[in-house]
Design a protein around this motif. Structure first.
Motif, mmCIF file in Angstrom:
data_model
loop_
_atom_site.group_PDB
_atom_site.id
_atom_site.type_symbol
_atom_site.label_atom_id
_atom_site.label_comp_id
_atom_site.label_asym_id
_atom_site.label_seq_id
_atom_site.Cartn_x
_atom_site.Cartn_y
_atom_site.Cartn_z
ATOM 1 N N TRP B 15 -6.781 0.542 -11.517
ATOM 2 C CA TRP B 15 -5.959 1.169 -10.523
ATOM 3 C C TRP B 15 -4.776 0.579 -10.393
ATOM 4 N N LEU B 16 -4.487 -0.746 -10.916
ATOM 5 C CA LEU B 16 -3.430 -1.388 -10.609
ATOM 6 C C LEU B 16 -2.111 -0.835 -11.095
ATOM 7 N N LEU B 17 -2.226 -0.342 -12.308
ATOM 8 C CA LEU B 17 -0.921 0.260 -12.827
ATOM 9 C C LEU B 17 -0.411 1.307 -12.057
ATOM 10 N N ARG B 18 -1.583 2.042 -11.546
ATOM 11 C CA ARG B 18 -1.296 3.306 -10.863
ATOM 12 C C ARG B 18 -0.794 3.182 -9.717
ATOM 13 N N ALA B 19 -1.283 2.194 -8.877
ATOM 14 C CA ALA B 19 -0.727 1.705 -7.648
ATOM 15 C C ALA B 19 0.481 0.974 -7.756
ATOM 16 N N THR B 20 1.049 0.255 -8.732
ATOM 17 C CA THR B 20 2.420 -0.053 -8.765
ATOM 18 C C THR B 20 2.900 0.988 -9.007
ATOM 19 N N TYR B 21 2.913 1.941 -9.897
ATOM 20 C CA TYR B 21 3.680 3.174 -10.295
ATOM 21 C C TYR B 21 4.025 3.655 -8.939
ATOM 22 N N MET B 22 3.150 4.111 -8.180
ATOM 23 C CA MET B 22 3.176 4.726 -6.970
ATOM 24 C C MET B 22 4.286 3.790 -5.923
ATOM 25 N N ALA B 23 4.092 2.453 -5.814
ATOM 26 C CA ALA B 23 5.096 1.460 -5.177
ATOM 27 C C ALA B 23 6.149 1.836 -5.701
ATOM 28 N N GLN B 24 6.451 1.680 -6.839
ATOM 29 C CA GLN B 24 7.916 2.126 -7.294
ATOM 30 C C GLN B 24 8.403 3.234 -6.801
ATOM 31 N N GLU B 25 7.722 4.377 -6.798
ATOM 32 C CA GLU B 25 8.241 5.666 -6.405
ATOM 33 C C GLU B 25 8.505 5.726 -5.078
ATOM 34 N N LEU B 26 7.645 5.176 -4.067
ATOM 35 C CA LEU B 26 7.727 5.134 -2.886
ATOM 36 C C LEU B 26 8.973 4.251 -2.575
ATOM 37 N N LEU B 27 9.130 2.998 -3.237
ATOM 38 C CA LEU B 27 10.258 1.998 -2.814
ATOM 39 C C LEU B 27 11.655 2.625 -3.214
ATOM 40 N N THR B 28 11.694 3.731 -4.254
ATOM 41 C CA THR B 28 13.070 4.442 -4.684
ATOM 42 C C THR B 28 13.360 5.382 -3.690
ATOM 43 N N THR B 29 12.198 6.129 -3.343
ATOM 44 C CA THR B 29 12.485 7.467 -2.372
ATOM 45 C C THR B 29 12.694 6.587 -0.915
ATOM 46 N N PHE B 30 11.854 5.974 -0.593
ATOM 47 C CA PHE B 30 11.904 5.489 0.953
ATOM 48 C C PHE B 30 12.480 4.164 1.111
ATOM 49 N N GLN B 31 13.416 3.784 0.145
ATOM 50 C CA GLN B 31 14.103 2.312 0.370
ATOM 51 C C GLN B 31 14.792 2.106 1.560
ATOM 52 N N GLU B 32 15.414 3.055 2.155
ATOM 53 C CA GLU B 32 15.977 2.785 3.345
ATOM 54 C C GLU B 32 14.974 2.923 4.577
ATOM 55 N N GLU B 33 13.967 3.703 4.481
ATOM 56 C CA GLU B 33 12.839 4.070 5.496
ATOM 57 C C GLU B 33 11.950 3.139 5.815
ATOM 58 N N VAL B 34 11.582 2.191 4.547
ATOM 59 C CA VAL B 34 10.202 1.267 4.838
ATOM 60 C C VAL B 34 10.960 -0.209 4.918
ATOM 61 N N TYR B 35 9.873 -1.071 5.422
ATOM 62 C CA TYR B 35 10.231 -2.475 5.341
ATOM 63 C C TYR B 35 10.027 -2.802 4.008
ATOM 64 N N GLY B 36 8.786 -2.365 3.531
ATOM 65 C CA GLY B 36 8.038 -2.744 1.962
ATOM 66 C C GLY B 36 6.764 -1.869 1.983
ATOM 67 N N VAL B 37 6.294 -2.367 0.526
ATOM 68 C CA VAL B 37 5.053 -1.645 0.032
ATOM 69 C C VAL B 37 4.153 -2.766 -0.104
ATOM 70 N N THR B 38 2.817 -2.951 0.359
ATOM 71 C CA THR B 38 1.958 -4.043 -0.034
ATOM 72 C C THR B 38 0.946 -3.361 -0.737
ATOM 73 N N LEU B 39 0.717 -3.842 -2.017
ATOM 74 C CA LEU B 39 -0.347 -3.680 -3.047
ATOM 75 C C LEU B 39 -1.539 -4.727 -2.645
ATOM 76 N N ILE B 40 -2.531 -4.018 -2.376
ATOM 77 C CA ILE B 40 -3.832 -4.822 -1.993
ATOM 78 C C ILE B 40 -5.099 -4.520 -3.055
ATOM 79 N N PRO B 41 -5.514 -5.513 -3.632
ATOM 80 C CA PRO B 41 -6.793 -5.183 -4.520
ATOM 81 C C PRO B 41 -7.920 -5.165 -3.460
ATOM 82 N N SER B 42 -8.678 -4.040 -3.578
ATOM 83 C CA SER B 42 -9.526 -3.668 -2.838
ATOM 84 C C SER B 42 -10.923 -4.443 -3.171
ATOM 85 N N GLU B 43 -11.854 -4.610 -2.285
ATOM 86 C CA GLU B 43 -13.117 -5.264 -2.381
ATOM 87 C C GLU B 43 -14.198 -4.199 -2.216
#
Lengths: 93, 93
Positions: B15-43
């Motif tokens: 799910w890395l590609l899915r997660a980074t795709y969603m990060a791109q979407e959120l960073l595009t839409t909420f560029q002004e509203e978020v500090y950032g998006v953190t991708l975390i590989p789950s254990e």
């Protein structure tokens, strides 16, 4: 606690895709060594920095341009897990 | 301080590609509203969560599957900037 890598990129320069590509590379190579990778849209025009919480690993302005991902991985490795081998493409940066 | 969105994904599920795709979407839409998006590989096997520091916004197990990015954006919006319009595709989730 494992380190978090931060990638701060200038969205006006169109570097979101570049930043997420690098995040994928780092998360693939350092999956066991990092807590995560944070993508941060910069408010500073032209900024592209890769860093840990206390150290700038790569700075586009300081380097006067981008570096290949192989070099970036060596710089990250040297900072967070200096004993890790990066395989056949590797030599100490 | 702007919120950071965390996306914790199971790397063994691919799910890395899915997660980074969603990060791109959120960073595009909420560029002004978020500090950032953190991708975390789950254990934790099978985990896919989107959250702020204090709130789970989306959990694959709780929802029994994934949701379209339009729905994800509405959930994020409702949490971090409820007055923001998401444009023509929008209705309150």
């Amino acid at each position: 606690m494992k380190p978090t890598i931060e990638i701060e990129y200038c969205p006006k320069c169109g570097w979101l895709l570049r930043a997420t590509y690098m995040a994928q590379e780092l998360l693939t190579t350092f999956q066991e060594e990092v807590y995560g990778v944070t993508l941060i849209p910069s408010e500073v025009a032209g900024r592209f920095q890769i860093r840990t919480s206390d150290q700038i690993i790569f700075d586009r302005k300081r380097e006067d341009g981008f570096k290949d991902i192989k070099i970036i991985k060596q710089l990250v490795r040297n900072q967070i897990c200096p004993d890790k081998s990066l395989g056949h493409s590797d030599r100490k940066a």
